[in-house]
Write an enzyme that holds these catalytic residues in place. Sequence first.
Site, PDB file in Angstrom:
ATOM      1  N   GLU A   1       0.829  -1.207   0.000  1.00 41.82           N
ATOM      2  CA  GLU A   1       0.000   0.000   0.000  1.00 41.82           C
ATOM      3  C   GLU A   1       0.864   1.258   0.000  1.00 41.82           C
ATOM      4  OE1 GLU A   1      -2.756  -0.134   3.289  1.00 41.82           O
ATOM      5  OE2 GLU A   1      -3.581  -2.074   2.674  1.00 41.82           O
TER       6      GLU A   1
ATOM      7  N   GLU B   1      -8.494   1.756  -4.585  1.00 43.79           N
ATOM      8  CA  GLU B   1      -9.557   1.399  -3.623  1.00 43.79           C
ATOM      9  C   GLU B   1     -10.340   2.637  -3.205  1.00 43.79           C
ATOM     10  OE1 GLU B   1      -8.545  -1.399  -0.592  1.00 43.79           O
ATOM     11  OE2 GLU B   1     -10.419  -1.050   0.508  1.00 43.79           O
TER      12      GLU B   1
END
Length: 288
Positions: free
Chosen positions: A116, A183
């Site tokens: 991430e 996302e």
Amino acid sequence: MVKVTIPQLLEMKQKGEKIALLTAYDYPFGFLEDEVGIEVILVGDSLGMVVLGYENTLPVTMDEMVIHTRAVRKAVKRALLIGDMPFLSYQVTTEDAIRNAGRFMAEGGAEGVKLEGGKERIETVRAILRAGIPVMGHIGLTPQSAARFGGFKVQGKSAKEAKNLIEDAKALEDSGVFSIILECIPKEVAQVITETLNIPTFGIGSGSFCDGQILVIHDILGLNEKFSPKFVKQFVNLTPIIKGAFENYIAAVKKGDFPNSDHSFKMKEGEFQKLKRMVRTEKKQRKK
Ligand code: KIV
């Protein structure tokens, strides 16, 4: 069966062919996903929430991720298998990041890792790539940083935030990632990113313009009663089906209907009579 490769995913983007991803955490689901043609399987750190019962993804460890990746690996022959680097496995030092990414490959049998973050991760991404390990990026609502965002909130709603996300995506592509998960970002922002990049984007809660889509299997199967965000589509609700099977099992056991002779084994012809005689004789001898 043609094995899915990273160059093939890039080709799919160029041809405008949509790419289907799902998460998996164990052998049975890995097997089923591979059989039906899912192109990329991610052993996500969502493992912590949907399988291990944690409140969030932060407590998930490398050892847990490696065990589950290895289980999925055993089942998956065709799909590209990616391991998700858990919290603190890549944020502390680049040495840690390389070693942990390497564990996914050497011990888990993954074909790449996901981590991430945007610009702040470029050095780490480059270091992992130098070790020969493919990297998938992940920007937008990155759950490991949810506390920094003040919770699970859509990211990139303002022009300033959106521009920042576009810069993150471009920086990741320039560093060499082979794809990026987007996302929970507005679909317009996902569209701009997808059209700007040469590598595929995979959306989760980011609209239909992405090159592919990913969801958590427990969400699409109705096995996550605690959590149902707007972007999830439940394709089947297995919870009542599974509960029904458990209830039927309990009832059959209590009533003595299960097991019946179909589910039981028999001794060889004549051996039961022999056994009964032996037991009787032993009983008599004990009484003497
Ligand atoms: O952990 C996970 O499953 C993920 C996907 C949902 C993108 O990161």
